[in-house]
Design an enzyme around this catalytic site. Sequence first.
Site, PDB file in Angstrom:
ATOM      1  N   GLN A   1       0.846  -1.193   0.000  1.00  6.61           N
ATOM      2  CA  GLN A   1       0.000   0.000   0.000  1.00  6.61           C
ATOM      3  C   GLN A   1       0.881   1.242   0.000  1.00  6.61           C
ATOM      4  OE1 GLN A   1      -3.620  -0.550   2.845  1.00  6.61           O
ATOM      5  NE2 GLN A   1      -1.947  -1.746   3.689  1.00  6.61           N
TER       6      GLN A   1
ATOM      7  N   HIS B   1      -1.255   1.363  -4.466  1.00  7.08           N
ATOM      8  CA  HIS B   1      -1.650   2.769  -4.282  1.00  7.08           C
ATOM      9  C   HIS B   1      -0.729   3.706  -5.043  1.00  7.08           C
ATOM     10  CE1 HIS B   1      -3.849   1.677  -0.273  1.00  7.08           C
ATOM     11  NE2 HIS B   1      -4.525   1.331  -1.343  1.00  7.08           N
TER      12      HIS B   1
ATOM     13  N   CYS C   1       0.663  12.965 -16.341  1.00 14.26           N
ATOM     14  CA  CYS C   1       0.152  14.209 -16.939  1.00 14.26           C
ATOM     15  C   CYS C   1      -1.327  14.050 -17.296  1.00 14.26           C
ATOM     16  CB  CYS C   1       0.938  14.533 -18.211  1.00 14.26           C
ATOM     17  SG  CYS C   1       0.369  16.020 -19.057  1.00 14.26           S
TER      18      CYS C   1
ATOM     19  N   CYS D   1      -1.777  14.785 -21.297  1.00 15.18           N
ATOM     20  CA  CYS D   1      -1.466  13.789 -22.349  1.00 15.18           C
ATOM     21  C   CYS D   1      -1.521  12.358 -21.859  1.00 15.18           C
ATOM     22  CB  CYS D   1      -0.084  14.088 -22.950  1.00 15.18           C
ATOM     23  SG  CYS D   1       1.292  13.765 -21.839  1.00 15.18           S
TER      24      CYS D   1
ATOM     25  N   CYS E   1       5.035  19.316 -18.523  1.00 12.66           N
ATOM     26  CA  CYS E   1       5.075  17.855 -18.717  1.00 12.66           C
ATOM     27  C   CYS E   1       6.284  17.507 -19.584  1.00 12.66           C
ATOM     28  CB  CYS E   1       3.801  17.397 -19.411  1.00 12.66           C
ATOM     29  SG  CYS E   1       3.867  15.689 -20.010  1.00 12.66           S
TER      30      CYS E   1
ATOM     31  N   SER F   1      -2.652  -0.932   9.433  1.00 11.36           N
ATOM     32  CA  SER F   1      -3.700  -0.821  10.463  1.00 11.36           C
ATOM     33  C   SER F   1      -4.994  -1.483  10.006  1.00 11.36           C
ATOM     34  CB  SER F   1      -3.963   0.665  10.763  1.00 11.36           C
ATOM     35  OG  SER F   1      -4.457   1.316   9.588  1.00 11.36           O
TER      36      SER F   1
ATOM     37  N   LEU G   1       3.077  -3.767  14.738  1.00 10.67           N
ATOM     38  CA  LEU G   1       3.584  -3.288  16.033  1.00 10.67           C
ATOM     39  C   LEU G   1       2.594  -3.576  17.149  1.00 10.67           C
ATOM     40  CD1 LEU G   1       5.887  -1.712  17.405  1.00 10.67           C
ATOM     41  CD2 LEU G   1       4.579   0.388  17.026  1.00 10.67           C
TER      42      LEU G   1
ATOM     43  N   ALA H   1       8.653  -4.290  13.149  1.00 13.10           N
ATOM     44  CA  ALA H   1       8.840  -5.099  11.934  1.00 13.10           C
ATOM     45  C   ALA H   1      10.283  -5.580  11.795  1.00 13.10           C
ATOM     46  CB  ALA H   1       8.434  -4.280  10.711  1.00 13.10           C
TER      47      ALA H   1
HETATM   48  C1  BV8 Z   1     -11.681   2.814  -3.523  1.00 15.11           C
HETATM   49  C2  BV8 Z   1      -1.871   6.655  -1.344  1.00 15.11           C
HETATM   50  C3  BV8 Z   1     -13.379   2.312  -5.093  1.00 15.11           C
HETATM   51  C4  BV8 Z   1      -1.567   8.082  -1.346  1.00 15.11           C
HETATM   52  C5  BV8 Z   1      -3.719   5.944   0.080  1.00 15.11           C
HETATM   53  C6  BV8 Z   1     -15.799   7.401   0.607  1.00 15.11           C
HETATM   54  C7  BV8 Z   1     -15.491   7.765  -0.691  1.00 15.11           C
HETATM   55  C8  BV8 Z   1     -14.666   6.995  -1.484  1.00 15.11           C
HETATM   56  C9  BV8 Z   1     -14.115   5.837  -0.985  1.00 15.11           C
HETATM   57  C10 BV8 Z   1     -14.403   5.507   0.317  1.00 15.11           C
HETATM   58  C11 BV8 Z   1     -15.245   6.242   1.116  1.00 15.11           C
HETATM   59  N1  BV8 Z   1     -15.336   5.642   2.341  1.00 15.11           N
HETATM   60  C12 BV8 Z   1     -14.565   4.542   2.349  1.00 15.11           C
HETATM   61  C13 BV8 Z   1     -13.998   4.451   1.139  1.00 15.11           C
HETATM   62  C14 BV8 Z   1     -13.081   3.479   0.708  1.00 15.11           C
HETATM   63  C15 BV8 Z   1     -11.704   4.084   0.953  1.00 15.11           C
HETATM   64  C16 BV8 Z   1     -11.322   3.704   2.375  1.00 15.11           C
HETATM   65  O1  BV8 Z   1     -10.981   2.575   2.622  1.00 15.11           O
HETATM   66  N2  BV8 Z   1     -11.408   4.674   3.302  1.00 15.11           N
HETATM   67  C17 BV8 Z   1     -11.085   4.371   4.682  1.00 15.11           C
HETATM   68  C18 BV8 Z   1     -10.445   5.587   5.334  1.00 15.11           C
HETATM   69  C19 BV8 Z   1     -12.371   3.951   5.390  1.00 15.11           C
HETATM   70  N3  BV8 Z   1     -10.806   3.488   0.000  1.00 15.11           N
HETATM   71  C20 BV8 Z   1     -10.573   4.129  -1.156  1.00 15.11           C
HETATM   72  O2  BV8 Z   1     -10.985   5.234  -1.440  1.00 15.11           O
HETATM   73  C21 BV8 Z   1      -9.748   3.322  -2.148  1.00 15.11           C
HETATM   74  N4  BV8 Z   1     -10.442   3.305  -3.409  1.00 15.11           N
HETATM   75  O3  BV8 Z   1     -12.328   2.364  -2.600  1.00 15.11           O
HETATM   76  O4  BV8 Z   1     -12.118   2.903  -4.836  1.00 15.11           O
HETATM   77  C22 BV8 Z   1     -13.144   0.978  -5.691  1.00 15.11           C
HETATM   78  C23 BV8 Z   1     -12.504  -0.014  -4.958  1.00 15.11           C
HETATM   79  C24 BV8 Z   1     -12.337  -1.277  -5.521  1.00 15.11           C
HETATM   80  C25 BV8 Z   1     -12.799  -1.523  -6.802  1.00 15.11           C
HETATM   81  C26 BV8 Z   1     -13.430  -0.517  -7.530  1.00 15.11           C
HETATM   82  C27 BV8 Z   1     -13.612   0.728  -6.953  1.00 15.11           C
HETATM   83  C28 BV8 Z   1      -8.387   3.959  -2.340  1.00 15.11           C
HETATM   84  C29 BV8 Z   1      -7.596   3.866  -1.047  1.00 15.11           C
HETATM   85  C30 BV8 Z   1      -6.166   4.328  -1.297  1.00 15.11           C
HETATM   86  C31 BV8 Z   1      -5.982   5.723  -0.793  1.00 15.11           C
HETATM   87  N5  BV8 Z   1      -4.568   6.088  -0.882  1.00 15.11           N
HETATM   88  N6  BV8 Z   1      -2.433   6.293  -0.065  1.00 15.11           N
HETATM   89  C32 BV8 Z   1      -0.611   8.455  -0.257  1.00 15.11           C
HETATM   90  O5  BV8 Z   1       0.105   7.585   0.281  1.00 15.11           O
HETATM   91  O6  BV8 Z   1      -0.587   9.643   0.042  1.00 15.11           O
HETATM   92  S1  BV8 Z   1      -4.232   5.276   1.542  1.00 15.11           S
HETATM   93  C33 BV8 Z   1      -3.063   5.286   2.750  1.00 15.11           C
HETATM   94  O7  BV8 Z   1      -3.555   4.375   3.747  1.00 15.11           O
HETATM   95  C34 BV8 Z   1      -1.733   4.727   2.359  1.00 15.11           C
HETATM   96  O8  BV8 Z   1      -1.704   4.068   1.122  1.00 15.11           O
HETATM   97  C35 BV8 Z   1      -1.508   3.707   3.453  1.00 15.11           C
HETATM   98  O9  BV8 Z   1      -0.611   2.748   3.099  1.00 15.11           O
HETATM   99  C36 BV8 Z   1      -2.874   3.188   3.561  1.00 15.11           C
HETATM  100  C37 BV8 Z   1      -3.155   2.255   4.676  1.00 15.11           C
HETATM  101  O10 BV8 Z   1      -2.563   2.774   5.822  1.00 15.11           O
HETATM  102  P1  BV8 Z   1      -1.448   1.867   6.525  1.00 15.11           P
HETATM  103  O11 BV8 Z   1      -0.395   1.557   5.524  1.00 15.11           O
HETATM  104  O12 BV8 Z   1      -2.112   0.734   7.202  1.00 15.11           O
HETATM  105  O13 BV8 Z   1      -0.823   2.884   7.540  1.00 15.11           O
HETATM  106  P2  BV8 Z   1      -1.378   3.255   8.991  1.00 15.11           P
HETATM  107  O14 BV8 Z   1      -0.627   4.428   9.479  1.00 15.11           O
HETATM  108  O15 BV8 Z   1      -2.867   3.309   8.954  1.00 15.11           O
HETATM  109  O16 BV8 Z   1      -0.990   1.978   9.883  1.00 15.11           O
HETATM  110  C38 BV8 Z   1       0.381   1.693  10.118  1.00 15.11           C
HETATM  111  C39 BV8 Z   1       0.422   0.428  10.953  1.00 15.11           C
HETATM  112  O17 BV8 Z   1       1.783   0.100  11.156  1.00 15.11           O
HETATM  113  C40 BV8 Z   1      -0.208   0.600  12.317  1.00 15.11           C
HETATM  114  O18 BV8 Z   1      -1.045  -0.507  12.582  1.00 15.11           O
HETATM  115  C41 BV8 Z   1       0.982   0.598  13.281  1.00 15.11           C
HETATM  116  O19 BV8 Z   1       0.688  -0.041  14.502  1.00 15.11           O
HETATM  117  C42 BV8 Z   1       1.997  -0.213  12.507  1.00 15.11           C
HETATM  118  N7  BV8 Z   1       3.391   0.131  12.815  1.00 15.11           N
HETATM  119  C43 BV8 Z   1       3.896   1.336  13.157  1.00 15.11           C
HETATM  120  N8  BV8 Z   1       5.234   1.205  13.373  1.00 15.11           N
HETATM  121  C44 BV8 Z   1       5.548  -0.090  13.140  1.00 15.11           C
HETATM  122  C45 BV8 Z   1       4.377  -0.780  12.777  1.00 15.11           C
HETATM  123  N9  BV8 Z   1       4.366  -2.094  12.512  1.00 15.11           N
HETATM  124  C46 BV8 Z   1       5.549  -2.753  12.585  1.00 15.11           C
HETATM  125  N10 BV8 Z   1       6.716  -2.159  12.918  1.00 15.11           N
HETATM  126  C47 BV8 Z   1       6.751  -0.836  13.206  1.00 15.11           C
HETATM  127  N11 BV8 Z   1       7.918  -0.258  13.541  1.00 15.11           N
END
Ligand code: BV8
Length: 233
Positions: free
Chosen positions: A92, A114, A122, A125, A141, A183, A207, A224
């Site tokens: 992701q 993602h 662009c 284009c 571009c 998460s 974590l 990790a």
């Molecule tokens: C979709 C890229 C349709 C950019 C990201 C309303 C309108 C539209 C959509 C929705 C909506 N409501 C819900 C949705 C669906 C939505 C969604 O899920 N929303 C959530 C908030 C409810 N999803 C979408 O919109 C997706 N598209 O649904 O399109 C569709 C789908 C399928 C088929 C046809 C049509 C698009 C989602 C992608 C969005 N882009 N990022 C950027 O990076 O800026 S999301 C963003 O969250 C990142 O990609 C990130 O990777 C991702 C997930 O987060 P995590 O990676 O889990 O990170 P997080 O901080 O949350 O957790 C970290 C974890 O690591 C924690 O648990 C922590 O404990 C742990 N950790 C910390 N340190 C350590 C560790 N573990 C081990 N060792 C350590 N040291």
Amino acid sequence: MTPPPLIILTGAGISAESGLSTFRDPDGLWARHRIEDVATPEAFARDPARVHAFYNARRAQLRDPAIQPNAAHHAVARLVAAWPAPALLVTQNVDDLHDRAMPGGGGAPLLHMHGELARIRCLACGEGHRWTQDLSTATPCPACGKAGGLRPDVVWFGEVPLGLERIEAALEDCGLFLSIGTSGQVYPAAGFVAALRGRARTVELNLEPSAGTPLFDEAEHGPATRCVPRFVE
Ligand code: BV8
């Protein structure tokens, strides 16, 4: 007996110990920015400069020599390379730490569902480009020369993730699913483990317990860089 096809799903937690912010930890990106302001197509249409600033700051980290793949990225790369059955690494993350930890820079086994911070696209284009510098509405571009149409080539909320058909085909055959550093709150990635219940051995290395922990067969909680090499060895 040949091991089953493997899918590894990673999230921001695998890059945390390399120095990259996660999203939902207390000091994470979503504690400092609103998704609606920086990570949706509407945000980019409304205020492209603000969105460019958000991604420019993160893209600059890709150029920071202090930020390198960590032991977890390297352990995952070893596991994928050595797996004697099909193996797919779905991340992701938009950083390039997996790419840099894998022989040949990632390639076929690595799927950025993602998108990638080091790529731009662009809107005029349609051409995509590798890009590690700052981007602004004045940047022309590289292909068509038009300014104002370049965007980060990442998947924003509300946009369809990349590679879903390939991921869904892999989920059909998957026998071992390893989820690392996520998460479990963003779909469709957060739904993969539920799709595999009863069909694959599912393991979470994170974590701390995540939203998805109850759905996994096994879970180990800790950093990790400790848990992943131990699981892989
Ligand atoms: C979709 C890229 C349709 C950019 C990201 C309303 C309108 C539209 C959509 C929705 C909506 N409501 C819900 C949705 C669906 C939505 C969604 O899920 N929303 C959530 C908030 C409810 N999803 C979408 O919109 C997706 N598209 O649904 O399109 C569709 C789908 C399928 C088929 C046809 C049509 C698009 C989602 C992608 C969005 N882009 N990022 C950027 O990076 O800026 S999301 C963003 O969250 C990142 O990609 C990130 O990777 C991702 C997930 O987060 P995590 O990676 O889990 O990170 P997080 O901080 O949350 O957790 C970290 C974890 O690591 C924690 O648990 C922590 O404990 C742990 N950790 C910390 N340190 C350590 C560790 N573990 C081990 N060792 C350590 N040291």
